[in-house]
Scaffold this motif. Structure first.
Motif, PDB file in Angstrom:
ATOM      1  N   MET A 153       0.932  -1.718   0.111  1.00 48.15           N
ATOM      2  CA  MET A 153       0.356   0.018  -0.145  1.00 48.15           C
ATOM      3  C   MET A 153       1.174   1.374  -0.101  1.00 48.15           C
ATOM      4  N   SER A 154       1.076   2.034  -0.469  1.00 47.88           N
ATOM      5  CA  SER A 154       1.510   3.466  -0.671  1.00 47.88           C
ATOM      6  C   SER A 154       0.328   4.550  -1.167  1.00 47.88           C
ATOM      7  N   PRO A 155       0.485   6.044  -0.098  1.00 46.75           N
ATOM      8  CA  PRO A 155      -0.099   7.276  -0.377  1.00 46.75           C
ATOM      9  C   PRO A 155      -0.187   7.415  -1.601  1.00 46.75           C
ATOM     10  N   LEU A 156      -0.606   8.046  -2.597  1.00 44.84           N
ATOM     11  CA  LEU A 156      -0.004   8.650  -3.697  1.00 44.84           C
ATOM     12  C   LEU A 156      -0.528  10.943  -3.226  1.00 44.84           C
ATOM     13  N   ASP A 157       0.277  11.851  -4.457  1.00 45.46           N
ATOM     14  CA  ASP A 157      -0.077  12.752  -3.943  1.00 45.46           C
ATOM     15  C   ASP A 157      -0.890  13.524  -4.579  1.00 45.46           C
ATOM     16  N   VAL A 158      -1.796  12.873  -4.549  1.00 42.17           N
ATOM     17  CA  VAL A 158      -3.540  13.338  -5.007  1.00 42.17           C
ATOM     18  C   VAL A 158      -4.335  13.321  -3.489  1.00 42.17           C
ATOM     19  N   ALA A 159      -5.066  14.785  -3.759  1.00 37.53           N
ATOM     20  CA  ALA A 159      -6.274  15.034  -2.853  1.00 37.53           C
ATOM     21  C   ALA A 159      -7.010  14.571  -3.990  1.00 37.53           C
ATOM     22  N   VAL A 160      -8.365  13.763  -3.237  1.00 37.20           N
ATOM     23  CA  VAL A 160      -9.594  13.064  -3.351  1.00 37.20           C
ATOM     24  C   VAL A 160     -10.649  13.313  -2.263  1.00 37.20           C
ATOM     25  N   ASP A 161     -11.787  13.452  -2.669  1.00 39.57           N
ATOM     26  CA  ASP A 161     -12.592  13.604  -1.552  1.00 39.57           C
ATOM     27  C   ASP A 161     -13.206  12.973  -0.640  1.00 39.57           C
ATOM     28  N   GLY A 162     -12.905  12.985   0.464  1.00 44.39           N
ATOM     29  CA  GLY A 162     -13.529  11.621   1.354  1.00 44.39           C
ATOM     30  C   GLY A 162     -14.767  11.911   2.188  1.00 44.39           C
ATOM     31  N   PRO A 163     -14.857  10.965   2.936  1.00 46.21           N
ATOM     32  CA  PRO A 163     -16.171  10.689   3.886  1.00 46.21           C
ATOM     33  C   PRO A 163     -16.196  12.326   4.209  1.00 46.21           C
ATOM     34  N   ASP A 164     -17.554  13.128   4.815  1.00 43.55           N
ATOM     35  CA  ASP A 164     -17.603  14.328   5.412  1.00 43.55           C
ATOM     36  C   ASP A 164     -16.938  15.016   5.182  1.00 43.55           C
ATOM     37  N   ASN A 165     -16.460  15.041   3.526  1.00 43.12           N
ATOM     38  CA  ASN A 165     -16.108  16.279   2.766  1.00 43.12           C
ATOM     39  C   ASN A 165     -14.717  16.663   3.477  1.00 43.12           C
ATOM     40  N   ILE A 166     -13.634  15.836   3.866  1.00 43.91           N
ATOM     41  CA  ILE A 166     -12.930  15.915   4.290  1.00 43.91           C
ATOM     42  C   ILE A 166     -11.983  15.295   3.192  1.00 43.91           C
ATOM     43  N   PRO A 167     -10.706  16.162   3.074  1.00 43.14           N
ATOM     44  CA  PRO A 167      -9.605  15.776   1.272  1.00 43.14           C
ATOM     45  C   PRO A 167      -8.551  14.542   2.248  1.00 43.14           C
TER      46      PRO A 167
END
Length: 347
Positions: A153-167
């Motif tokens: 698993m690796s985080p990517l340097d891409v911002a996405v919409d998460g639960p409760d509109n938290i990035p």
């Protein structure tokens, strides 16, 4: 539509994806060429984006060109080097002369860049300039994993919409065939994958390697990976992986993925470092369904690039092929320096 937009988005850096996505949506919604409404639609789209009309026509052409890109070009995605670094690389090639080893050219370019206090070209940039194939990394040697498969698993340097509109960072999780150096399956999630995500991952991998009597195999997974679901265990058994064959890697996640891709998948940085001066919460986010096809496209291109290399030299092991080209010891995947090009045309 998302698949077409992905071809356009991945020609830019992840920080530019939101703007590229907006551009692509406007182009997708234009009337067909020749329609009487075309001119008015272009004017309106250019106004909404804040571009001059002539520049929006350039965007339309660039978008259409991206759909016609030959996917065989793959992992040699154009990564623009700064002009001074490119000049140093060309100078090193000229001084080295015809037939020089890539390693010698790399060393000469690094020396010139150090003297001039500029960023050096990566090893991959040198090989791309010399039209040499991408190197295939020995994941087991790079990571020290003595295993047949790995879940990493690796985080990517891409911002996405998460639960409760938290990035959140988009997170890439892959089921990796270690000996072949490929990802049999992957999922992209907002933050860490859930048990259902891992089940989807393992199920897809099992479907691609289905066998009536699978050979016994081993698996290394990252710490705290949710693999205790009985359905996931059943799918692992179909791959020949019993509970006793599963090892947990206590090191940070992302090692196997870094072994495969280096520090970037296409233009997307893996395991991005946090910058306290730029809070992640202010980054512009994208919907996860938009990011998923873009990441899938980059993975397809990576795997196709490996296949092209293997077909070119089918009788030679990857490590031996690399050594024959470089005339030196096989080294682990180097850190890459990739430089973004600005979104163009300018407003």
């Amino acid at each position: 539509m998302e698949d077409r937009i992905a071809h356009y988005m991945v020609t830019f850096t992840p920080q530019q994806w939101p703007e590229a996505y907006r551009r692509a949506l406007e182009v997708e919604e234009l009337p067909r060429k020749g329609s009487r409404r075309m001119a008015a639609a272009v004017t309106a789209a250019a106004t909404r984006l804040g571009y001059k009309e002539r520049n929006f026509f350039k965007i339309i052409r660039a978008y259409k060109d991206s759909l016609q890109l030959n996917d065989q070009v793959l992992s040699n995605y154009p990564r623009q080097l700064p002009a001074e670094t490119r000049a140093a690389l060309e100078e090193a090639i000229a001084h080295a002369g015809p037939g020089a080893r890539p390693g010698a050219i790399q060393s000469a370019a690094e020396a010139l860049c150090e003297k001039r206090k500029i960023s050096p070209p990566s090893k991959r940039a040198v090989r791309t300039r010399l039209n040499l194939p991408m190197e295939v990394t020995d994941i087991a040697s790079y990571t020290g994993m003595n295993t047949d498969y790995a879940i990493d698993m690796s985080p990517l340097d891409v911002a996405v919409d998460g639960p409760d509109n938290i990035p959140y960072h988009a997170v890439l999780t892959a089921f990796i065939d270690v000996s072949r150096g490929i990802a049999l399956a992957h999922v992209v999630t907002a933050d860490r994958p859930t048990a259902d995500d891992i089940l989807q991952l393992v199920t897809e991998a099992a479907e691609k390697t289905s066998s009536a009597s699978p050979a016994r195999a081993s698996l290394v997974t990252y710490r705290s990976a949710p693999i205790d679901d009985p359905r996931t265990k059943a799918q692992l058994r179909s791959l020949g992986i019993a509970q006793s064959d599963v090892q947990v890697d206590s090191r940070r996640p992302g090692l196997a993925l870094t072994a495969m891709f280096g520090t970037k998948l296409g233009r997307v940085p893996l395991n991005p470092r946090r910058n306290p001066s730029i809070p992640f919460a202010i980054r512009e986010t994208l919907p996860l369904p938009v990011v998923r096809p873009a990441v899938a496209l980059l993975l397809e291109r990576y795997h196709a690039g490996l296949q092209i290399n293997r077909e070119a030299e089918p009788a030679v092991p990857a490590a031996a092929a690399i050594q024959a080209i470089t005339k030196g010891p096989v080294k682990s995947t180097p850190i890459e320096f990739a430089y973004a090009r600005p979104l163009s045309p300018t407003r």
